[in-house]
Design a protein around this motif. Sequence first.
Motif, PDB file in Angstrom:
ATOM      1  N   THR A 175      -4.960  -0.748  -5.092  1.00  0.00           N
ATOM      2  CA  THR A 175      -4.208  -1.180  -3.901  1.00  0.00           C
ATOM      3  C   THR A 175      -4.413  -0.210  -2.740  1.00  0.00           C
ATOM      4  O   THR A 175      -4.549  -0.622  -1.588  1.00  0.00           O
ATOM      5  N   ILE A 176      -4.455   1.078  -3.042  1.00  0.00           N
ATOM      6  CA  ILE A 176      -4.618   2.086  -1.996  1.00  0.00           C
ATOM      7  C   ILE A 176      -6.001   2.014  -1.360  1.00  0.00           C
ATOM      8  O   ILE A 176      -6.129   2.059  -0.124  1.00  0.00           O
ATOM      9  N   ARG A 179       0.827  -1.211   0.000  1.00  0.00           N
ATOM     10  CA  ARG A 179       0.000   0.000   0.000  1.00  0.00           C
ATOM     11  C   ARG A 179       0.863   1.265   0.000  1.00  0.00           C
ATOM     12  O   ARG A 179       0.582   2.216  -0.732  1.00  0.00           O
TER      13      ARG A 179
END
Length: 167
Positions: free
Chosen positions: A161-162, A87
Amino acid sequence: MLSTIFNRALDKLIEYMGVIGYLLILYCMVFGVTDVFLRYVLNSASQWIGATIQAAMVLIACVGGSYALKHGSFIKLDLFYDNFSARTKAICDVLTSSLTFAFLGVLIWEGTASAIMSIKFNEVTPTAVPVPIYPIKSAIPLAAFIVLLIVIKQFIEDIKTIIKKPQ
């Protein structure tokens, strides 16, 4: 469905570009040695090999850049980045992607203008054997656009992903 087809097509295109890069490297090696042999052993310099090797090296940069980017082969300063979580890496990539987008935008914009002028004037090398330059200049913005597609694809993956919830 459409994004899967696009991703597969992009991946296949980049793999073909890798093969083209491989063949161009072989070309440069074989004809580079041939040029040296002709010049120093037979005392008969080539009129066209040097210019075509220079063009091949530009094309190697074009096709090799996208291939290396897709396969994560660029050299990075991993002193800190390597220890980050997925992340945190994605956040760093998103923050620095604006520079990548700006660079590729300028390369596409100016490269296209240069290619159009080169085509318009039928630009060739100023050598005894005129080698066309406009195909090489046309390849630069095209390759930059392909790299832009890869960067956009990676940018989307980083955003996913974040925003994905940690497990």
